[in-house]
Write a protein that holds these residues in place. Structure first.
Motif, PDB file in Angstrom:
ATOM      1  N   GLN A 142       2.324   0.001  17.879  1.00 20.35           N
ATOM      2  CA  GLN A 142       2.404  -1.160  16.986  1.00 20.35           C
ATOM      3  C   GLN A 142       3.707  -1.911  17.211  1.00 20.35           C
ATOM      4  O   GLN A 142       3.717  -3.142  17.325  1.00 20.35           O
ATOM      5  CB  GLN A 142       2.310  -0.720  15.525  1.00 20.35           C
ATOM      6  CG  GLN A 142       0.962  -0.185  15.132  1.00 20.35           C
ATOM      7  CD  GLN A 142       0.965   0.372  13.716  1.00 20.35           C
ATOM      8  OE1 GLN A 142       1.753  -0.040  12.869  1.00 20.35           O
ATOM      9  NE2 GLN A 142       0.073   1.317  13.460  1.00 20.35           N
ATOM     10  N   LYS A 143       4.810  -1.154  17.290  1.00 22.22           N
ATOM     11  CA  LYS A 143       6.128  -1.767  17.517  1.00 22.22           C
ATOM     12  C   LYS A 143       6.155  -2.495  18.858  1.00 22.22           C
ATOM     13  O   LYS A 143       6.615  -3.634  18.956  1.00 22.22           O
ATOM     14  CB  LYS A 143       7.206  -0.678  17.471  1.00 22.22           C
ATOM     15  CG  LYS A 143       8.615  -1.191  17.644  1.00 22.22           C
ATOM     16  CD  LYS A 143       9.618  -0.040  17.500  1.00 22.22           C
ATOM     17  CE  LYS A 143      11.020  -0.541  17.557  1.00 22.22           C
ATOM     18  NZ  LYS A 143      11.635  -0.456  18.855  1.00 22.22           N
ATOM     19  N   THR A 144       5.624  -1.849  19.893  1.00 27.44           N
ATOM     20  CA  THR A 144       5.594  -2.451  21.230  1.00 27.44           C
ATOM     21  C   THR A 144       4.729  -3.707  21.246  1.00 27.44           C
ATOM     22  O   THR A 144       5.126  -4.733  21.814  1.00 27.44           O
ATOM     23  CB  THR A 144       5.087  -1.430  22.271  1.00 27.44           C
ATOM     24  OG1 THR A 144       5.964  -0.300  22.261  1.00 27.44           O
ATOM     25  CG2 THR A 144       5.031  -2.029  23.658  1.00 27.44           C
ATOM     26  N   LEU A 145       3.564  -3.634  20.616  1.00 27.93           N
ATOM     27  CA  LEU A 145       2.689  -4.812  20.550  1.00 27.93           C
ATOM     28  C   LEU A 145       3.404  -5.965  19.863  1.00 27.93           C
ATOM     29  O   LEU A 145       3.359  -7.105  20.341  1.00 27.93           O
ATOM     30  CB  LEU A 145       1.381  -4.477  19.830  1.00 27.93           C
ATOM     31  CG  LEU A 145       0.405  -5.652  19.676  1.00 27.93           C
ATOM     32  CD1 LEU A 145      -0.049  -6.166  21.040  1.00 27.93           C
ATOM     33  CD2 LEU A 145      -0.780  -5.219  18.818  1.00 27.93           C
ATOM     34  N   GLY A 146       4.077  -5.689  18.757  1.00 28.19           N
ATOM     35  CA  GLY A 146       4.826  -6.735  18.059  1.00 28.19           C
ATOM     36  C   GLY A 146       5.894  -7.357  18.941  1.00 28.19           C
ATOM     37  O   GLY A 146       6.042  -8.581  18.985  1.00 28.19           O
ATOM     38  N   GLU A 147       6.629  -6.518  19.653  1.00 29.15           N
ATOM     39  CA  GLU A 147       7.677  -7.024  20.551  1.00 29.15           C
ATOM     40  C   GLU A 147       7.083  -7.870  21.670  1.00 29.15           C
ATOM     41  O   GLU A 147       7.616  -8.937  22.001  1.00 29.15           O
ATOM     42  CB  GLU A 147       8.474  -5.849  21.137  1.00 29.15           C
ATOM     43  CG  GLU A 147       9.335  -5.140  20.104  1.00 29.15           C
ATOM     44  CD  GLU A 147       9.889  -3.808  20.596  1.00 29.15           C
ATOM     45  OE1 GLU A 147       9.484  -3.328  21.683  1.00 29.15           O
ATOM     46  OE2 GLU A 147      10.732  -3.238  19.879  1.00 29.15           O
ATOM     47  N   ILE A 148       5.971  -7.428  22.233  1.00 33.54           N
ATOM     48  CA  ILE A 148       5.316  -8.169  23.314  1.00 33.54           C
ATOM     49  C   ILE A 148       4.841  -9.529  22.816  1.00 33.54           C
ATOM     50  O   ILE A 148       5.072 -10.562  23.453  1.00 33.54           O
ATOM     51  CB  ILE A 148       4.145  -7.353  23.904  1.00 33.54           C
ATOM     52  CG1 ILE A 148       4.682  -6.142  24.676  1.00 33.54           C
ATOM     53  CG2 ILE A 148       3.246  -8.230  24.776  1.00 33.54           C
ATOM     54  CD1 ILE A 148       3.616  -5.112  25.034  1.00 33.54           C
ATOM     55  N   MET A 149       4.182  -9.546  21.662  1.00 30.43           N
ATOM     56  CA  MET A 149       3.648 -10.806  21.142  1.00 30.43           C
ATOM     57  C   MET A 149       4.773 -11.777  20.781  1.00 30.43           C
ATOM     58  O   MET A 149       4.628 -12.992  20.980  1.00 30.43           O
ATOM     59  CB  MET A 149       2.757 -10.541  19.925  1.00 30.43           C
ATOM     60  CG  MET A 149       1.490  -9.754  20.244  1.00 30.43           C
ATOM     61  SD  MET A 149       0.198 -10.618  21.191  1.00 30.43           S
ATOM     62  CE  MET A 149       0.724 -10.610  22.852  1.00 30.43           C
ATOM     63  N   GLU A 150       5.914 -11.266  20.292  1.00 35.02           N
ATOM     64  CA  GLU A 150       7.058 -12.129  20.006  1.00 35.02           C
ATOM     65  C   GLU A 150       7.597 -12.756  21.288  1.00 35.02           C
ATOM     66  O   GLU A 150       7.934 -13.943  21.315  1.00 35.02           O
ATOM     67  CB  GLU A 150       8.158 -11.340  19.289  1.00 35.02           C
ATOM     68  CG  GLU A 150       7.802 -11.025  17.846  1.00 35.02           C
ATOM     69  CD  GLU A 150       8.761 -10.033  17.185  1.00 35.02           C
ATOM     70  OE1 GLU A 150       9.722  -9.566  17.844  1.00 35.02           O
ATOM     71  OE2 GLU A 150       8.525  -9.731  15.997  1.00 35.02           O
TER      72      GLU A 150
END
Length: 169
Positions: A142-150
């Motif tokens: 979840q954290k990685t997905l958030g960072e990628i999308m940002e």
């Protein structure tokens, strides 16, 4: 790769791995949007984009935003926003108000009825989002997905004032 597409050396085509990731992203985002649209149509009789407009208004001061600002938040054309607001007005969930400082400007205002629809609909929507996305991922994913999308969103933010942006059309 189709050899007809591979006919020029000037283009840097996606690698097999990039193609796999790109298609997985497209497939997942299409399915997620469809899943959320179906849930919101079933529970509230509205598409996901309308729900997003109601949320944007609910979070705004005095539950009102200039139409241009709402279009910018939703990343949609002014024409599409106008059509959506007309439908939401027909339901009694939103009303338009003229802008006193700008004769051409209008505000979209979330009505009490619209706020109540949002209040009733939000728990089912959050549950659908959790089930479709967050419950399938570990906290680290979840954290990685958030960072990628940002990172992706930041790279797509228009830098020039004259950019061809949906909410300016």
């Amino acid at each position: 790769m189709n050899t007809a597409l591979d006919s020029t050396a000037r283009h840097r085509w996606l690698t097999d791995e990039e193609q796999r990731v790109w298609r997985a992203y497209l497939h997942a985002t299409y399915l997620l949007e469809d899943h959320l649209d179906r849930q919101l149509q079933r529970d509230a009789g509205m598409p996901h984009v309308y729900y997003g407009l109601l949320v944007g208004l609910a979070e705004a001061p005095r539950r009102r935003l200039r139409m241009t600002e709402l279009a910018m938040q939703a990343k949609i054309t002014r024409s599409r926003l106008s059509h959506a607001i007309a439908r939401l007005e027909k339901n009694g969930w939103v009303r338009r108000e003229d802008c006193p400082s700008d004769k051409r400007g209008q505000f979209a205002v979330l009505t009490d009825e619209g706020f109540e629809v949002l209040r009733r609909t939000a728990p089912g929507h959050v549950s659908a989002v959790r089930q479709a996305l967050f419950e399938r991922l570990t906290p680290e994913q979840q954290k990685t997905l958030g960072e990628i999308m940002e990172i992706v969103a930041e790279g797509l933010q228009p830098e020039e004032a004259g950019a061809d942006l949906p909410w300016l059309r």
